[in-house]
Design a protein around this motif. Structure first.
Motif, PDB file in Angstrom:
ATOM      1  N   SER A   1       1.513   2.691  -8.732  1.00 40.52           N
ATOM      2  CA  SER A   1       0.598   1.618  -9.150  1.00 40.52           C
ATOM      3  C   SER A   1      -0.162   1.958 -10.431  1.00 40.52           C
ATOM      4  O   SER A   1      -0.890   1.121 -10.954  1.00 40.52           O
TER       5      SER A   1
ATOM      6  N   GLU B   1      -6.287   3.033  -2.252  1.00 40.61           N
ATOM      7  CA  GLU B   1      -7.141   2.258  -3.149  1.00 40.61           C
ATOM      8  C   GLU B   1      -6.994   2.863  -4.514  1.00 40.61           C
ATOM      9  O   GLU B   1      -7.241   4.035  -4.696  1.00 40.61           O
TER      10      GLU B   1
ATOM     11  N   GLU C   1       2.297   2.515  -1.040  1.00 43.33           N
ATOM     12  CA  GLU C   1       0.837   2.559  -1.194  1.00 43.33           C
ATOM     13  C   GLU C   1       0.153   1.495  -0.338  1.00 43.33           C
ATOM     14  O   GLU C   1      -0.751   1.784   0.433  1.00 43.33           O
ATOM     15  N   THR C   2       0.618   0.256  -0.443  1.00 43.81           N
ATOM     16  CA  THR C   2      -0.064  -0.825   0.285  1.00 43.81           C
ATOM     17  C   THR C   2       0.335  -0.839   1.760  1.00 43.81           C
ATOM     18  O   THR C   2      -0.511  -0.773   2.645  1.00 43.81           O
ATOM     19  N   GLU C   3       1.682  -0.876   2.003  1.00 38.81           N
ATOM     20  CA  GLU C   3       2.116  -1.063   3.380  1.00 38.81           C
ATOM     21  C   GLU C   3       1.888   0.166   4.245  1.00 38.81           C
ATOM     22  O   GLU C   3       1.589   0.059   5.426  1.00 38.81           O
TER      23      GLU C   3
ATOM     24  N   GLY D   1      -2.314   2.038   2.400  1.00 35.79           N
ATOM     25  CA  GLY D   1      -3.457   1.261   1.942  1.00 35.79           C
ATOM     26  C   GLY D   1      -4.266   2.029   0.906  1.00 35.79           C
ATOM     27  O   GLY D   1      -5.498   2.049   0.951  1.00 35.79           O
TER      28      GLY D   1
ATOM     29  N   LYS E   1       4.105  -1.172  -3.535  1.00 32.96           N
ATOM     30  CA  LYS E   1       3.872  -2.056  -2.382  1.00 32.96           C
ATOM     31  C   LYS E   1       4.303  -1.340  -1.093  1.00 32.96           C
ATOM     32  O   LYS E   1       3.578  -1.343  -0.093  1.00 32.96           O
TER      33      LYS E   1
END
Ligand code: SF4
Ligand code: SF4
Length: 380
Positions: free
Chosen positions: A342, A379, A372-374, A377, A369
């Motif tokens: 990211s 930041e 990191e996100t799925e 999480g 995605k």
């Protein structure tokens, strides 16, 4: 049959996070095993291992073997060339790095439409021809990941070139971007010597999906998965060298054995490889061969090759346990001075370097995605 070349692109490391920290003891053992097996063609480049690849060749080969016992191929780094005045100093530096008085094979590295903009006003071909006439090069050529039309243009315009290094393997044979088969046909038409790189497509063909492996093993349980890839390239007409870039002594020993056992494929086996290619293509998420050309260009220090490898491995498994590749991603993110997916600012500088024409920033969004996100999480 083609000979095995020892590519010095992915040498063993003492610290997997530092590409300059080469495990010289193991490389010495690899060189000895390779030479003992009766082979002698080494392939390096100015940019390998973040600039210390040629020096590794000097330490492990030149300082340990007589000059007439091996051949060395290296490459002019087109990525950094923008003007004529850079050519002589870089070439002199390469002779010094490698510790030799001449190169057996010298290539323009990764000639492609993408890299052309930087050096289009620099007469690279006359330069390497001049170095040949001066006795510093025995044979001149190019490495390229361009398609057949591009290769034809170059070989038509530059009859002085003696050889080409091409990406050829069974998966890329009919690939519409790589065009392995058509490129080989063009090289034959112009009567060039052909060397092959990426016979295992950056390791993809050593680690095929289970479904593909099952088909290969059912046909012949005694053959390894990777032997199919080696047999495919080693028996192509007009190919003199097959380069493999082993990262361990064991891998190198396997490569030696595979080429020695590489009898020609029969018609049934060619059909099986077509089936296997379809299965692999439907499983590969990112077509990255881990060449790392993009990595040095990234201002955000994102180890693109490494992240794509993790992403592919994660996607390849039907049910990936997050502890495997998710954890590897987390560990990577904690390393000092690295960028995570990211962090990409979409500057697109890396796009010009990628021979596989991967839309790197777009894929990094998917990587971010997923990992990191799925998973975590993060930041950012
Ligand atoms: S587009 Fe992203 S990955 Fe590529 S060089 Fe720029 S920041 Fe790095
Ligand atoms: S993204 Fe492209 S340039 Fe970067 S390592 Fe993969 S294949 Fe090479």
């Amino acid at each position: 049959m083609a000979k095995l070349g020892m590519g010095l692109m992915r040498l063993p490391l003492l610290d997997e996070n530092d590409f300059t920290n080469i495990d010289y003891e193991q490389v010495n053992q690899m060189v000895d095993a390779y030479m003992d097996a009766g082979f002698n063609h080494f392939d390096t480049a100015f940019v390998y291992h973040e600039g210390v690849g040629e020096d590794a060749f000097k330490k492990c080969v030149v300082e340990r073997y007589p000059r007439d016992s091996y051949k060395i191929a290296t490459k002019l780094p087109l990525f950094v060339i923008t003007e004529e005045s850079q050519l002589e100093p870089i070439f002199a530096q390469q002779l010094q790095n490698c510790g030799v008085d001449y190169f057996d094979y010298y290539m323009l590295h990764n000639v492609s439409g993408f890299t052309e903009t930087a050096w289009k006003n620099v007469d690279l071909y006359s330069f390497i021809q001049k170095k040949k006439e001066e006795g510093y090069i025995k044979h001149i050529g190019i490495s390229t990941h361009g398609n057949a039309e591009f290769l034809e243009e170059i070989l038509f315009e530059h009859p002085e070139l003696e050889f080409v290094l091409l990406q050829i393997n069974y998966l890329d044979w009919e690939d519409e971007n790589i065009e392995s088969r058509k490129c080989l046909e063009v090289a034959r038409k112009y009567d060039k010597q052909v060397m092959i790189m990426e016979p295992y497509k950056g390791g993809f063909l050593a680690d095929v999906p289970e479904e593909a492996e099952k088909i290969m093993k059912e046909y012949n349980p005694d053959r390894s998965v990777v032997s199919w890839a080696m047999r495919f390239v080693a028996n192509l007409d007009d190919v003199c060298v097959v380069l493999t870039g082993a990262s361990t002594l064991e891998q190198l020993e396997n490569n030696i054995q595979e080429i020695k056992d590489a009898d020609p494929l029969n018609d049934d086996e060619y059909k099986i490889l077509e089936e296997v290619s379809e299965i692999i293509n439907s499983n590969i998420t990112v077509d990255c061969t881990k060449c790392r050309y993009c990595v040095d260009t990234c201002s955000e220090d994102i180890d693109i090759a490494r992240l794509f490898d993790l992403y592919n491995k994660h996607k390849m498994l039907e049910k990936d346990d997050w502890t495997q590749h998710g954890n590897a991603y987390l560990n990577y993110s904690k390393l000092p001075d690295v960028g995570i997916a990211s962090d990409c600012i979409e500057c697109e500088v890396c796009l010009e370097e990628c021979p596989q024409q991967i839309n790197i920033p777009e894929v990094l969004k998917d990587v971010a995605k997923t990992f990191e996100t799925e998973i975590y999480g993060f930041e950012n």
